[in-house]
Scaffold this motif. Structure first.
Motif, PDB file in Angstrom:
ATOM      1  N   SER A 282       0.831  -1.200   0.000  1.00 33.89           N
ATOM      2  CA  SER A 282       0.000   0.000   0.000  1.00 33.89           C
ATOM      3  C   SER A 282       0.868   1.253   0.000  1.00 33.89           C
ATOM      4  O   SER A 282       0.555   2.245  -0.677  1.00 33.89           O
ATOM      5  CB  SER A 282      -0.924  -0.011   1.215  1.00 33.89           C
ATOM      6  N   GLN A 283       1.954   1.217   0.743  1.00 33.74           N
ATOM      7  CA  GLN A 283       2.876   2.353   0.777  1.00 33.74           C
ATOM      8  C   GLN A 283       3.541   2.561  -0.578  1.00 33.74           C
ATOM      9  O   GLN A 283       3.707   3.692  -1.036  1.00 33.74           O
ATOM     10  CB  GLN A 283       3.920   2.130   1.871  1.00 33.74           C
ATOM     11  N   ASP A 286       1.082   4.227  -2.876  1.00 33.33           N
ATOM     12  CA  ASP A 286       0.973   5.665  -2.613  1.00 33.33           C
ATOM     13  C   ASP A 286       2.128   6.434  -3.241  1.00 33.33           C
ATOM     14  O   ASP A 286       1.933   7.513  -3.814  1.00 33.33           O
ATOM     15  CB  ASP A 286       0.928   5.926  -1.102  1.00 33.33           C
ATOM     16  N   THR A 289       1.623   6.597  -6.983  1.00 31.15           N
ATOM     17  CA  THR A 289       0.553   7.536  -7.303  1.00 31.15           C
ATOM     18  C   THR A 289       1.078   8.970  -7.331  1.00 31.15           C
ATOM     19  O   THR A 289       0.798   9.739  -8.264  1.00 31.15           O
ATOM     20  CB  THR A 289      -0.600   7.424  -6.277  1.00 31.15           C
ATOM     21  N   LYS A 290       1.856   9.337  -6.323  1.00 31.25           N
ATOM     22  CA  LYS A 290       2.389  10.704  -6.245  1.00 31.25           C
ATOM     23  C   LYS A 290       3.316  11.004  -7.415  1.00 31.25           C
ATOM     24  O   LYS A 290       3.265  12.082  -8.006  1.00 31.25           O
ATOM     25  CB  LYS A 290       3.126  10.904  -4.915  1.00 31.25           C
ATOM     26  N   LYS A 305      -7.272   5.011  -2.587  1.00 32.15           N
ATOM     27  CA  LYS A 305      -6.340   3.982  -2.134  1.00 32.15           C
ATOM     28  C   LYS A 305      -6.771   2.627  -2.719  1.00 32.15           C
ATOM     29  O   LYS A 305      -7.957   2.346  -2.842  1.00 32.15           O
ATOM     30  CB  LYS A 305      -6.324   3.910  -0.614  1.00 32.15           C
TER      31      LYS A 305
END
Length: 314
Positions: A282-283, A286, A289-290, A305
């Motif tokens: 999940s990290q 993220d 995504t950024k 998410k």
């Protein structure tokens, strides 16, 4: 009364049969040709699947994404950045398995006149713009501090990468195995690899959120079959690489070498990546995504998410 009772019973029986059949449909799984996905086919070869699972090979990731979006697939093997794109488009998907982590298998290959990444300035670079290649190129340029405007992009789907190199459609190509090996044999130079992006290019198995219920048994069976195939690859490497080589149309030795740049996480590692309050995957999602927002690969603030579902791990 007997006729009415029989009719009611008949309708009830049909309803039960229909309900049962709706929960035992074929699970259609889409992939491209990539060493990290081959254990899905190896599982089929060794009869590890007990449910109705249909593996479907597509010539390019763009076609896998299209089929998945059009719901002609319930599941797909994709890179995590491709999952970011799916989620940003509003699709409800769940990640159920980490298939592989690229540690050198995703590359930028160039004609011999280009010796390093700086040689791409002013060059034509072929890339499959809707797939992992776009992310790989974006990050490679960022790492080597090269402005995207200083190269010319040529959109070429994976199935045409070898032809694009041989016919000099581009000066360099963002690609992966087995084309990487084929281009090395044809004299290409590797100027960038995912070794420079540790832990970033991750392949996962995703399913539509509603398939979790409609194909629960098939998804669980596929997950179990995956780990049986990894065991087969470990215990019987010779026959496993022979099968993989026949599918990838390369030699057995080349098939073996194609895994040198890949990590195939075992069950314990999958649990580490997928479980916990803030799973490591999940990290990673993220961070991807950024970067993709900054690079213009997706529109800002459109990605929820991702749902990580570890319940199908054996």
């Amino acid at each position: 009364m007997r006729i009415t009772g029989f009719f009611d019973l008949f309708i009830l029986t049909l309803a039960i049969l229909f309900s049962a059949s709706s929960y035992s449909q074929t699970l259609r799984v889409g992939t491209t040709l990539w060493p990290g996905y081959e254990p899905l086919y190896l599982a089929q070869e060794i009869n590890a699947y007990k449910q109705d699972i249909r593996m479907i090979h597509y010539p390019s990731t763009s076609e896998v994404l299209r089929a998945f979006k059009n719901r002609t697939l319930e599941a797909a093997a994709l890179t995590l950045d491709e999952v970011v794109s799916l989620v940003s488009s509003g699709l409800k998907v769940e990640v159920i398995l980490v298939l592989d982590i690229s540690e050198g298998a995703d590359v930028i290959m160039a004609h011999p006149g280009i010796k390093d990444m700086q040689g791409l300035i002013g060059a034509k670079v072929a890339v499959e713009s809707t797939a992992v290649g776009a992310y790989t190129l974006s990050r490679a340029l960022e790492v080597h501090k090269i402005d995207l405007n200083k190269i010319s992009l040529v959109n070429v789907e994976f199935s045409r990468h070898k032809d694009a190199f041989e016919n000099k459609i581009a000066d360099a190509i963002v690609t992966f195995e087995p084309v990487r090996t084929q281009l090395l044999n044809a004299g290409a130079i590797e100027i960038f690899s995912s070794k420079e992006l540790p832990g970033e290019i991750v392949d996962v198995l995703v399913v539509h959120a509603d398939a979790i219920h409609s194909h629960h048994d098939e998804i669980l069976d596929m997950s179990q079959g995956w780990f049986k195939a990894l065991e087969q690859l470990h215990k019987n490497p010779i026959s496993s690489y022979e099968f993989i080589a026949s599918r990838m149309k390369i030699s057995k030795q080349e098939a073996k070498e194609s895994y040198f740049g890949l990590t195939l996480p075992n069950l314990a590692e999958n649990k580490r990546l997928l479980l916990g309050k803030q799973p490591p995957l999940s990290q990673t999602f993220d961070r991807l995504t950024k970067h993709m927002e900054r690079s213009g690969l997706i529109r800002p603030n459109t990605t929820d998410k991702v749902t990580i579902n570890a319940t199908f791990l054996p």
